[in-house]
Design a protein around this motif. Sequence first.
Motif, PDB file in Angstrom:
ATOM      1  N   VAL A 221       0.854  -1.188   0.000  1.00  0.00           N
ATOM      2  CA  VAL A 221       0.000   0.000   0.000  1.00  0.00           C
ATOM      3  C   VAL A 221       0.883   1.229   0.000  1.00  0.00           C
ATOM      4  O   VAL A 221       1.826   1.338   0.791  1.00  0.00           O
ATOM      5  CB  VAL A 221      -0.917   0.031   1.239  1.00  0.00           C
ATOM      6  N   ARG A 242      -4.443   6.615  -2.897  1.00  0.00           N
ATOM      7  CA  ARG A 242      -3.954   5.293  -2.494  1.00  0.00           C
ATOM      8  C   ARG A 242      -3.678   4.410  -3.706  1.00  0.00           C
ATOM      9  O   ARG A 242      -4.438   4.386  -4.667  1.00  0.00           O
ATOM     10  CB  ARG A 242      -4.965   4.621  -1.585  1.00  0.00           C
ATOM     11  N   LEU A 244      -2.676   0.310  -4.503  1.00  0.00           N
ATOM     12  CA  LEU A 244      -2.481  -1.059  -4.049  1.00  0.00           C
ATOM     13  C   LEU A 244      -1.661  -1.781  -5.100  1.00  0.00           C
ATOM     14  O   LEU A 244      -1.984  -1.727  -6.283  1.00  0.00           O
ATOM     15  CB  LEU A 244      -3.818  -1.758  -3.827  1.00  0.00           C
TER      16      LEU A 244
END
Length: 546
Positions: A221, A242, A244
């Motif tokens: 992350v 964000r 991933l």
Amino acid sequence: MRLVLWHFMGGSGWIDASELVAEAHDRGPYFAKRLRSWIRAFLEDPHNLPVNTANTWNRSALENEDLELAISEHLQSVGKYVRAADIVEYLADPRVQQHFGLSDTISLSTAQGWMHQLGFRWRKVPHGQYVDGHEREDVVKYRQEVYLPALNAIRPRLRQYDEHGEEVHSNVPAASLPRRVCLFWQDESTFFANDRRVVRWVNEREKPVPRAKGEGASLMVSDFFSAEDGWLRSEDGQTQARRLFRPGKNRDGYFTNDDVLQQFHAAADIALSRWPHEDIVFVVDNAPTHQKREATALSARSMTKNLSRTFGVEIPILDEAGRPVHGSDGKVSKARVRMADGTFADGTKHSLYFPDDHPDPELRGAFKGMVKLLEERGYSSVGRLRAQCDSFNCPAPPPDTPPLAYYSQHPCCCRRLLYEQPDFKAVKSRLEMEMEARGVQVIFLPKFHCELNPIEQCWGSSKKEYREKPSSSKEADLERNVVDALDSVSLHSMRRFYTRSLRFADAYTKGLTGKQAAWASKKYRGHRVIPDTIFEELTNAGISAD
């Protein structure tokens, strides 16, 4: 019970035997009576044994995250030779008891159990490198001379929060306040599928079950957060900074500098849109993927001492879609290009190459060499110097002596003289240049200073929640559990982490070492700054700099 029976069989009376055993255990007649009652019950039914119910009705006070963090910081301030007794003594402080609502300290045996829960084990110290990175000279120099001045320059323009996470408003009229700064902290962390809670109360009838070997699938992350609004997202929540990433050769590959730049541009889009009337600052760690420079950036690393017609920088050849072109051997094709120009002290460009129309055909477009470059910068007799000291281990300048001034007076090799030139030292990373072009400032954290990056505590809080999730080897479950754990970190917690990091920065600004800063930060929990009387308090408390 066994001792009572042994004394009884040895000739002592029934009551005398029980009282003798009770006295040996510093207990009174009531305990002796209980012993006789337990033995009678046992003789009637051998399966009827007394059960110790001590502490079965209490919850551990260590479940309080604030108390756990406070104890951890206290043990850090003690140093490496910590004891379970240090927890007992800390909780005996009336101020600590009042703050956490405790009525008394704990026993030594309870403290020993807490040491295990806090990650301590009574064993030999693992051997590693003989180095203390946190207080390493170059790290401290960067922290004190680069990071802290940059942070303190914008600190008056940052929002402040009290111990309850509420913004502290100034009495100064809004029109008179300086332009606000919105500070975003960025970092990466990796979650593993098999990372689950392993310490718990286990029923004696519970049987061993098969478990996965190794850490399992991983999910990296990379995210930003601010004390103003938590995780960086658009106002409608549809877009987020964000990322991933599934690291691995046969998965998403690896997080490269190009991936970093792409994410930072997306983060800048959101931040500039949400806070158009504030200055945006990204605080990031010193990872190589963040510090990478342009391929053609100025560097003395591989320069030749004298003239060269082949010196340059190799860069991959890209097709129209921006993909690397591969040769017949399967390797990426590369082209040699010129290194970027330097800069003289007056700000004018300093070309590393002779002009293409130079009168001497042999010099046209050739690299000048380090000797010629230094001569053009005013150095003389540099031709007698070596190109480089062995393994680039040059003599260190005396303390408090600027390296450039020292090596200018005591030159050892050409490469060191060029390496210390201001324009060579001031080359910025790709991240800095691309963010500055968008009006966003980038500040790099000092190495080994996780306490200065509050997002580290966000990772810790989210991983604690993640470990409570049901175990699963499915990628979809891994991602869902990670996202749920990250979103469980409250804004109130983030603001506490943010205030704590600023408190540490203030402690370092006042000249405290890591050990002293940990003690001061714990003592002044909830405060945004450390008082000027801190050194007197450290002396009174016996907290040294070592």
